[in-house]
Write a protein that holds these residues in place. Structure first.
Motif, mmCIF file in Angstrom:
data_model
loop_
_atom_site.group_PDB
_atom_site.id
_atom_site.type_symbol
_atom_site.label_atom_id
_atom_site.label_comp_id
_atom_site.label_asym_id
_atom_site.label_seq_id
_atom_site.Cartn_x
_atom_site.Cartn_y
_atom_site.Cartn_z
ATOM 1 N N ALA A 1 1.022 -1.197 0.132
ATOM 2 C CA ALA A 1 0.081 -0.143 -0.083
ATOM 3 C C ALA A 1 0.920 1.248 -0.107
ATOM 4 O O ALA A 1 2.065 1.077 0.575
ATOM 5 C CB ALA A 1 -0.853 0.021 1.428
ATOM 6 N N SER A 2 0.360 2.202 -0.543
ATOM 7 C CA SER A 2 0.906 3.637 -0.517
ATOM 8 C C SER A 2 0.709 4.101 0.909
ATOM 9 O O SER A 2 -0.703 4.571 1.335
ATOM 10 C CB SER A 2 0.555 4.480 -1.719
ATOM 11 O OG SER A 2 0.899 3.972 -2.837
ATOM 12 N N ILE A 3 1.495 4.482 1.679
ATOM 13 C CA ILE A 3 1.353 4.834 3.171
ATOM 14 C C ILE A 3 1.799 6.438 3.105
ATOM 15 O O ILE A 3 2.975 6.733 2.828
ATOM 16 C CB ILE A 3 1.941 4.110 4.141
ATOM 17 C CG1 ILE A 3 1.789 2.735 3.920
ATOM 18 C CG2 ILE A 3 1.633 4.806 5.384
ATOM 19 C CD1 ILE A 3 0.522 2.275 4.343
ATOM 20 N N ASP B 1 -5.134 5.740 4.205
ATOM 21 C CA ASP B 1 -5.473 4.952 3.521
ATOM 22 C C ASP B 1 -4.714 4.139 2.652
ATOM 23 O O ASP B 1 -3.284 4.457 2.697
ATOM 24 C CB ASP B 1 -6.960 5.420 2.794
ATOM 25 C CG ASP B 1 -6.553 6.390 1.547
ATOM 26 O OD1 ASP B 1 -5.215 6.421 1.287
ATOM 27 O OD2 ASP B 1 -7.591 7.089 1.001
ATOM 28 N N LEU B 2 -5.224 3.131 1.973
ATOM 29 C CA LEU B 2 -4.243 2.418 0.878
ATOM 30 C C LEU B 2 -3.600 3.058 -0.032
ATOM 31 O O LEU B 2 -2.534 2.837 -0.608
ATOM 32 C CB LEU B 2 -5.084 1.164 0.378
ATOM 33 C CG LEU B 2 -5.665 0.190 1.396
ATOM 34 C CD1 LEU B 2 -6.490 -0.827 0.732
ATOM 35 C CD2 LEU B 2 -4.337 -0.379 2.227
ATOM 36 N N TYR B 3 -3.931 4.433 -0.291
ATOM 37 C CA TYR B 3 -3.711 5.252 -1.308
ATOM 38 C C TYR B 3 -2.603 6.257 -1.017
ATOM 39 O O TYR B 3 -2.104 7.240 -1.755
ATOM 40 C CB TYR B 3 -4.652 5.788 -2.418
ATOM 41 C CG TYR B 3 -5.528 4.888 -2.851
ATOM 42 C CD1 TYR B 3 -5.314 3.860 -3.812
ATOM 43 C CD2 TYR B 3 -6.606 4.312 -2.375
ATOM 44 C CE1 TYR B 3 -5.951 3.174 -4.388
ATOM 45 C CE2 TYR B 3 -7.663 3.535 -2.748
ATOM 46 C CZ TYR B 3 -7.276 2.835 -3.754
ATOM 47 O OH TYR B 3 -7.961 1.817 -4.281
ATOM 48 N N GLY B 4 -2.213 6.228 0.317
ATOM 49 C CA GLY B 4 -1.459 7.333 1.090
ATOM 50 C C GLY B 4 -2.044 8.695 1.358
ATOM 51 O O GLY B 4 -1.363 9.542 1.693
ATOM 52 N N SER C 1 -10.315 9.528 12.835
ATOM 53 C CA SER C 1 -10.417 8.335 12.213
ATOM 54 C C SER C 1 -9.097 7.760 11.941
ATOM 55 O O SER C 1 -7.940 8.387 11.824
ATOM 56 C CB SER C 1 -11.371 8.777 11.022
ATOM 57 O OG SER C 1 -10.661 9.470 10.184
ATOM 58 N N LEU C 2 -9.486 6.405 11.426
ATOM 59 C CA LEU C 2 -8.382 5.424 10.989
ATOM 60 C C LEU C 2 -8.866 4.745 9.787
ATOM 61 O O LEU C 2 -9.942 4.669 9.415
ATOM 62 C CB LEU C 2 -7.921 4.575 12.019
ATOM 63 C CG LEU C 2 -7.468 5.225 13.310
ATOM 64 C CD1 LEU C 2 -7.405 4.107 14.431
ATOM 65 C CD2 LEU C 2 -5.880 5.933 13.332
ATOM 66 N N PHE C 3 -7.777 4.130 9.163
ATOM 67 C CA PHE C 3 -8.110 3.140 8.397
ATOM 68 C C PHE C 3 -7.965 1.734 8.723
ATOM 69 O O PHE C 3 -6.698 1.288 9.310
ATOM 70 C CB PHE C 3 -7.341 3.369 7.106
ATOM 71 C CG PHE C 3 -7.770 2.405 5.636
ATOM 72 C CD1 PHE C 3 -9.013 3.174 5.037
ATOM 73 C CD2 PHE C 3 -7.346 1.282 5.238
ATOM 74 C CE1 PHE C 3 -9.542 2.366 4.083
ATOM 75 C CE2 PHE C 3 -7.997 0.907 4.007
ATOM 76 C CZ PHE C 3 -8.866 1.151 3.395
ATOM 77 N N LEU C 4 -9.007 0.762 8.687
ATOM 78 C CA LEU C 4 -8.525 -0.751 9.095
ATOM 79 C C LEU C 4 -8.287 -1.573 7.936
ATOM 80 O O LEU C 4 -9.219 -1.459 7.084
ATOM 81 C CB LEU C 4 -9.944 -1.169 10.002
ATOM 82 C CG LEU C 4 -10.102 -2.610 10.551
ATOM 83 C CD1 LEU C 4 -8.928 -2.534 11.685
ATOM 84 C CD2 LEU C 4 -11.353 -2.786 10.905
ATOM 85 N N ALA C 5 -7.337 -1.988 7.769
ATOM 86 C CA ALA C 5 -6.920 -2.754 6.415
ATOM 87 C C ALA C 5 -6.609 -4.068 6.799
ATOM 88 O O ALA C 5 -6.383 -4.532 7.902
ATOM 89 C CB ALA C 5 -5.696 -2.148 5.980
#
Length: 97
Positions: A25-27, A48-51, A58-62
């Motif tokens: 993923a692009s962080i 998110d997965l696109y950086g 909020s956060l991104f749960l991957a």
């Protein structure tokens, strides 16, 4: 000082550990990636997965899906109130897209 979405208390309460795994993923440059110690291939990310940095609070749960890494936007407040079982259910419910 970089403002992070996750503070030390939340990280400790959730039992998150910095991820040492390389994920596809692009962080965002300043974003951090954490793993749950008892849930394999599930990550809590500050972008998110696109950086793109996640909005404040909020956060991104991957997680690993059928076609690679996928995930969902989640509020920190929601994540803090989730048990390990509830995290697993969120992943299962979102696993198929």
């Amino acid at each position: 000082m970089t403002p992070y979405n996750l503070d030390k208390e939340t990280i400790a309460r959730l039992g998150l550990v910095p991820s040492e795994k390389s994920i596809n993923a692009s962080i965002a440059t300043e974003a951090r990636v954490f793993q749950f110690p008892n849930i394999e291939n599930v990550y809590v990310m500050e972008s998110d997965l696109y950086g793109n940095p996640m909005p404040e609070g909020s956060l991104f749960l991957a997680f690993e899906g059928r076609a690679g890494l996928m995930g969902t936007h989640i509020k920190i407040e929601t994540l803090q109130s989730c048990s390990e079982e509830e995290i697993r259910k969120i992943v299962a419910d979102n696993h198929n897209g």
